[in-house]
Design an enzyme around this catalytic site. Structure first.
Site, PDB file in Angstrom:
ATOM      1  N   THR A 100     -22.065  -1.863   6.314  1.00 52.90           N
ATOM      2  CA  THR A 100     -21.146  -0.658   7.407  1.00 52.90           C
ATOM      3  C   THR A 100     -21.886   1.091   6.875  1.00 52.90           C
ATOM      4  OG1 THR A 100     -19.595  -0.277   6.273  1.00 52.90           O
ATOM      5  CG2 THR A 100     -19.361  -1.719   7.787  1.00 52.90           C
ATOM      6  N   ASP A 135       1.016  -1.110  -0.180  1.00 42.78           N
ATOM      7  CA  ASP A 135       0.332   0.337  -0.102  1.00 42.78           C
ATOM      8  C   ASP A 135       0.989   1.283  -0.278  1.00 42.78           C
ATOM      9  OD1 ASP A 135      -2.463  -1.652   0.210  1.00 42.78           O
ATOM     10  OD2 ASP A 135      -2.051  -0.976   2.453  1.00 42.78           O
ATOM     11  N   ASN A 161      -4.565  -7.955   5.062  1.00 48.98           N
ATOM     12  CA  ASN A 161      -5.317  -7.166   6.606  1.00 48.98           C
ATOM     13  C   ASN A 161      -5.967  -8.277   7.362  1.00 48.98           C
ATOM     14  OD1 ASN A 161      -3.595  -5.163   5.255  1.00 48.98           O
ATOM     15  ND2 ASN A 161      -5.610  -4.056   4.505  1.00 48.98           N
ATOM     16  N   GLY A 166     -21.328   3.382  12.137  1.00 43.52           N
ATOM     17  CA  GLY A 166     -21.474   2.180  13.055  1.00 43.52           C
ATOM     18  C   GLY A 166     -22.370   1.365  12.288  1.00 43.52           C
ATOM     19  N   PHE A 182      -5.664   0.488  -8.567  1.00 46.54           N
ATOM     20  CA  PHE A 182      -4.654  -0.597  -7.980  1.00 46.54           C
ATOM     21  C   PHE A 182      -3.745  -0.879  -9.322  1.00 46.54           C
ATOM     22  CE2 PHE A 182      -8.191  -1.345  -4.553  1.00 46.54           C
ATOM     23  CZ  PHE A 182      -7.308  -1.943  -3.983  1.00 46.54           C
ATOM     24  N   ASP A 200     -11.113  -4.288   7.040  1.00 39.71           N
ATOM     25  CA  ASP A 200     -10.580  -5.260   7.305  1.00 39.71           C
ATOM     26  C   ASP A 200     -10.930  -5.397   8.770  1.00 39.71           C
ATOM     27  OD1 ASP A 200     -10.703  -5.046   4.345  1.00 39.71           O
ATOM     28  OD2 ASP A 200      -8.414  -4.739   4.457  1.00 39.71           O
ATOM     29  N   THR A 232      -8.935   5.165  -4.769  1.00 43.80           N
ATOM     30  CA  THR A 232      -8.295   4.226  -4.325  1.00 43.80           C
ATOM     31  C   THR A 232      -7.920   3.855  -5.930  1.00 43.80           C
ATOM     32  OG1 THR A 232      -8.976   3.367  -2.434  1.00 43.80           O
ATOM     33  CG2 THR A 232      -7.166   2.221  -3.914  1.00 43.80           C
ATOM     34  N   GLN A 260     -12.217   8.803   0.223  1.00 46.79           N
ATOM     35  CA  GLN A 260     -11.077   8.374  -0.599  1.00 46.79           C
ATOM     36  C   GLN A 260     -11.139   7.770  -1.517  1.00 46.79           C
ATOM     37  OE1 GLN A 260     -10.282   4.537   1.748  1.00 46.79           O
ATOM     38  NE2 GLN A 260      -8.767   5.842   3.188  1.00 46.79           N
TER      39      GLN A 260
END
Length: 299
Positions: free
Chosen positions: A206, A14, A44, A211, A110, A238, A108, A106
């Site tokens: 989530t 990462d 993770n 929560g 890859f 994770d 991301t 965020q």
């Protein structure tokens, strides 16, 4: 004898960037700071389970730099079973480039590296498997073979052909998503949430700082977060899954599984890096009992 949890997905390196704002099309934004850590959703979770004292094995495709980077030695130190890895000496490990802004939003990117080969492979028969972000074809194949399937499509959901997604859903016992991903799953499968619950025994959604909610046919359970000073949200999901799944295999009630997941996640956000500050079972239990009361002993 404790159940072995098999985790399928990426063992990635990462690169985590703190930025002022997430860049839009045709614009640049300044990088405040960046760090390099070991990560990948599957790895993770495996480290999280191992740190808690659980038994786990990792199924992933790794490159020749898996050993030279020190990643292999670290996982071995945590006693993660690496016997089912697919190794490609002439490839690189998966790399994730994660940009986080001041509001903890965020973006991301890859580089799949050796993981591109997963779609070519025929997986082994597994007892209890968690499918993290991975190749959808490989995940669909292993879901058909496993006795018990936990599934977390994550941000890779947009890459899933409908056929693969529906095949996995039909074999899934526990589905983990965030509030955005569950909407996509419903849209992609053309099913309502209620229809998904007719197929899947348990769905965990989530909601970041609000929560999580655990759904099944009998009940809906609200799980609050364990409040801490958050430094980096990367890896919180994770860590939650690691705590939840280990508690589940130890036959804790669903509410306790969620609370243990939330407690483990609270450790993950305290430092930069997905595997930096994951707790032992004793450390988790101490914090759990401060927020939720007595944690019943295993029987």
């Amino acid at each position: 004898m404790e159940k072995v949890i098999t985790i399928v997905g990426h063992a990635a390196i990462d690169l985590l960037f703190d930025v002022e704002n997430i860049a839009m099309h045709d614009e640049s934004q300044p990088i405040i700071e960046y760090h390099e850590y070991f990560g990948g959703g599957a790895a993770n979770i495996a480290v999280g389970i191992a740190r808690l004292g659980g038994s786990c094995q990792l199924i992933s495709a790794v490159g020749g730099d898996f050993g030279s980077s020190g990643y292999e030695a670290k996982l071995q130190d945590h006693k993660v079973d690496l016997s089912l890895l697919y190794r490609y000496a002439n490839e690189k490990c998966t790399r994730a480039f994660v940009f986080t802004d001041r509001e903890h939003r965020q973006s991301t990117y890859f580089d799949w590296g050796a993981s591109v080969h997963l779609k070519e492979l025929e997986p082994p028969v597994i007892d209890f498997v968690h499918l993290a972000t991975s190749d959808s074809t490989f995940n669909a194949r292993i879901a058909k073979k496993a006795r018990f399937v936990s599934f977390d499509p994550g941000q890779d959901l947009v890459t899933y052909p409908r056929e693969n997604l529906e095949s996995i859903i039909e074999n899934t016992n526990i589905l983990f998503t965030n509030r955005h991903e569950i909407q996509r799953v419903c849209e992609m499968t053309e099913r309502s949430f209620e229809q998904l619950l007719e197929t899947i025994e348990t769905i965990v959604v989530t909601y970041d700082a609000k929560g999580s909610i655990i759904h099944n046919a009998e009940e809906m359970i609200n799980i609050p977060i364990v409040p801490v000073k958050a430094v980096d949200p990367t890896g919180a999901g994770d860590a939650y899954r690691a705590g939840f799944l280990l508690a589940y295999t130890r036959n804790y009630p669903l509410e306790t599984c969620g609370r243990i997941g939330a407690t483990v996640a609270s450790f993950a956000v305290q430092n930069i890096g997905c595997q930096t500050d994951l707790p032992s079972w004793e450390e988790m239990q101490e914090r759990y009992e401060k927020h939720f009361g007595k944690l019943d002993a295993l029987t």
